[in-house]
Write a protein that holds these residues in place. Structure first.
Motif, mmCIF file in Angstrom:
data_model
loop_
_atom_site.group_PDB
_atom_site.id
_atom_site.type_symbol
_atom_site.label_atom_id
_atom_site.label_comp_id
_atom_site.label_asym_id
_atom_site.label_seq_id
_atom_site.Cartn_x
_atom_site.Cartn_y
_atom_site.Cartn_z
ATOM 1 N N GLY A 102 0.828 -1.203 0.000
ATOM 2 C CA GLY A 102 0.000 0.000 0.000
ATOM 3 C C GLY A 102 0.856 1.243 0.000
ATOM 4 N N THR A 104 0.969 3.681 2.183
ATOM 5 C CA THR A 104 1.258 4.289 3.477
ATOM 6 C C THR A 104 2.723 4.120 3.849
ATOM 7 O OG1 THR A 104 0.604 2.241 4.563
ATOM 8 C CG2 THR A 104 -1.082 3.930 4.298
ATOM 9 N N PRO A 160 -4.350 4.669 10.558
ATOM 10 C CA PRO A 160 -4.575 4.246 9.166
ATOM 11 C C PRO A 160 -4.934 5.426 8.282
ATOM 12 C CG PRO A 160 -6.470 3.677 10.529
ATOM 13 C CD PRO A 160 -5.413 4.195 11.467
ATOM 14 N N SER A 161 -4.721 5.260 6.992
ATOM 15 C CA SER A 161 -5.012 6.348 6.058
ATOM 16 C C SER A 161 -6.511 6.534 5.847
ATOM 17 C CB SER A 161 -4.327 6.073 4.711
ATOM 18 O OG SER A 161 -4.740 4.805 4.207
ATOM 19 N N THR A 162 -7.297 5.480 6.019
ATOM 20 C CA THR A 162 -8.754 5.549 5.868
ATOM 21 C C THR A 162 -9.411 4.796 7.019
ATOM 22 O OG1 THR A 162 -8.794 3.556 4.481
ATOM 23 C CG2 THR A 162 -8.618 5.677 3.354
ATOM 24 N N ASP A 164 -11.868 2.670 6.915
ATOM 25 C CA ASP A 164 -12.124 1.283 6.523
ATOM 26 C C ASP A 164 -10.883 0.720 5.845
ATOM 27 O OD1 ASP A 164 -14.752 1.541 7.479
ATOM 28 O OD2 ASP A 164 -15.406 2.385 5.561
ATOM 29 N N SER A 165 -9.914 0.317 6.634
ATOM 30 C CA SER A 165 -8.646 -0.166 6.093
ATOM 31 C C SER A 165 -8.768 -1.603 5.613
ATOM 32 C CB SER A 165 -7.548 -0.077 7.157
ATOM 33 O OG SER A 165 -7.355 1.252 7.570
ATOM 34 N N THR A 166 -8.035 -1.888 4.560
ATOM 35 C CA THR A 166 -7.937 -3.238 4.030
ATOM 36 C C THR A 166 -6.467 -3.649 4.029
ATOM 37 O OG1 THR A 166 -7.734 -2.433 1.757
ATOM 38 C CG2 THR A 166 -9.961 -2.873 2.574
ATOM 39 N N ASN A 169 -4.287 -1.137 1.893
ATOM 40 C CA ASN A 169 -4.036 0.243 2.329
ATOM 41 C C ASN A 169 -3.857 0.372 3.831
ATOM 42 O OD1 ASN A 169 -6.614 -0.101 3.348
ATOM 43 N ND2 ASN A 169 -7.574 1.408 2.021
ATOM 44 N N MET A 170 -3.611 -0.738 4.509
ATOM 45 C CA MET A 170 -3.422 -0.703 5.952
ATOM 46 C C MET A 170 -2.078 -0.058 6.295
ATOM 47 S SD MET A 170 -3.149 -3.910 8.587
ATOM 48 C CE MET A 170 -2.584 -3.694 10.270
ATOM 49 N N ASN A 171 -2.027 0.665 7.386
ATOM 50 C CA ASN A 171 -0.783 1.239 7.888
ATOM 51 C C ASN A 171 -0.108 0.196 8.788
ATOM 52 O OD1 ASN A 171 1.293 2.731 8.948
ATOM 53 N ND2 ASN A 171 0.040 4.504 9.452
ATOM 54 N N TYR A 172 1.000 -0.346 8.334
ATOM 55 C CA TYR A 172 1.678 -1.431 9.049
ATOM 56 C C TYR A 172 2.694 -0.915 10.075
ATOM 57 C CZ TYR A 172 -0.318 -4.772 5.788
ATOM 58 O OH TYR A 172 -1.184 -5.543 5.068
#
Length: 222
Positions: A102, A104, A160-162, A164-166, A169-172
Motif C-alpha cells: 500500500g 502508506t 490508518p489512512s482511511t 475502513d482499512s484493508t 491500504n493498511m498502515n503497518y
C-alpha cells in the motif's frame, strides 16, 4: 511542508483527489519544489547508510547483535565496515517491501530511535557524568518536550489512512514497530545468551591512551 500544503490546498478536496496524474502535489510549478524534497530525501538516505554501518560495527564490537563476529570486520582495502553496510541495506530493503502492500509510509521508527535513549537517560537512576556539551538544568525540560512531541507523532503516524482499512491500504507501522521492539526485548532478555546476562558497558578499543593525548597527537600530525 505538510503544514504549507494543508493551509494552501483550498477546500476542493474532490478536485485534489481526482488529479489526472494521480499525484495531487506534483502539479505545475510545485514540481520544482518537490524535486528539492526528493533530492533531500535521497541524500538523507545516503547519510544514514554512512552512519548506520558504523553503529552496527560498534555494537558488534560489544557482541550485542546476532552474528557479531561476522559483522565486526573491516574491508581489507577501504577499512570501512562494509558488512555492516550490507546488513543495514538488506534490513532496510526487507522492511521497504511492506510498501508494496500500500501507499502508506511512516517515520515512526525514526522517532522511536530518539524516544528510547532520551527517555532512558531521563529515567535513569544512576549518576550521569556530562560530556563536553551539556544543557545542565535545561536538559530535563528539553527532554520532556521532546518525548511529549515524539509520543504524539508516533501515535499520529500509526493511524490508518482511511477508516475502513484493508490489506492493501493498511498502515503497518504498529505491526512493524511492535514486532521490532519485541524482537529486541527477546534478544536482550533471552535466557543464558541474552545481553542482560553479560552486557555491562561499551568496550573500549583504546588501551592506556587518553582521549586528550589522541587529540593532541592528531593535531601535531596535521
Amino acid at each position: 511542508m505538510n503544514m504549507a500544503l494543508a493551509f494552501c490546498m483550498g477546500t476542493d478536496i474532490a478536485g485534489i483527489v481526482s488529479n489526472p496524474i494521480g499525484q495531487p502535489v506534483a502539479t505545475r510549478g510545485v514540481l520544482v519544489f518537490l524535486s528539492f524534497a526528493i533530492s533531500t530525501q535521497f541524500f538523507n538516505g545516503a547519510s544514514i547508510l554512512i552512519v548506520s554501518p558504523r553503529l552496527v560495527f560498534t555494537f558488534s564490537r560489544d557482541g550485542v547483535p546476532p552474528f557479531s563476529s561476522v559483522r565486526y570486520k573491516l574491508h581489507s582495502r577501504t577499512r570501512t565496515p562494509m558488512r555492516g553496510a550490507w546488513a543495514c541495506a538488506g534490513t532496510a530493503l526487507l522492511l521497504g517491501l511492506l510498501a508494496l502492500e500500500g501507499p502508506t509510509a511512516s517515520i515512526a521508527g525514526l522517532y522511536m530511535s530518539w524516544f528510547i535513549p532520551v527517555t532512558s537517560r531521563s529515567l535513569e537512576g544512576k549518576e550521569w557524568v556530562p560530556g563536553a556539551f551539556s544543557l545542565v538544568r535545561w536538559g530535563r525540560p528539553v527532554a520532556v518536550i521532546a518525548v511529549a512531541w515524539m509520543s504524539f507523532a508516533i501515535v499520529v503516524f500509526a493511524f490508518p489512512s482511511t477508516p475502513d482499512s484493508t490489506v492493501s491500504n493498511m498502515n503497518y507501522t504498529a505491526v512493524v514497530l511492535s514486532g521490532w521492539i519485541a524482537m529486541c526485548l527477546v534478544c536482550y532478555h533471552f535466557p543464558v545468551y541474552g545481553g542482560v546476562h553479560w552486557s555491562s558497558r561499551p568496550r573500549s578499543n583504546i588501551n592506556g591512551v587518553s582521549s586528550a593525548r589522541i587529540v593532541r597527537g592528531a593535531g601535531q600530525k596535521r
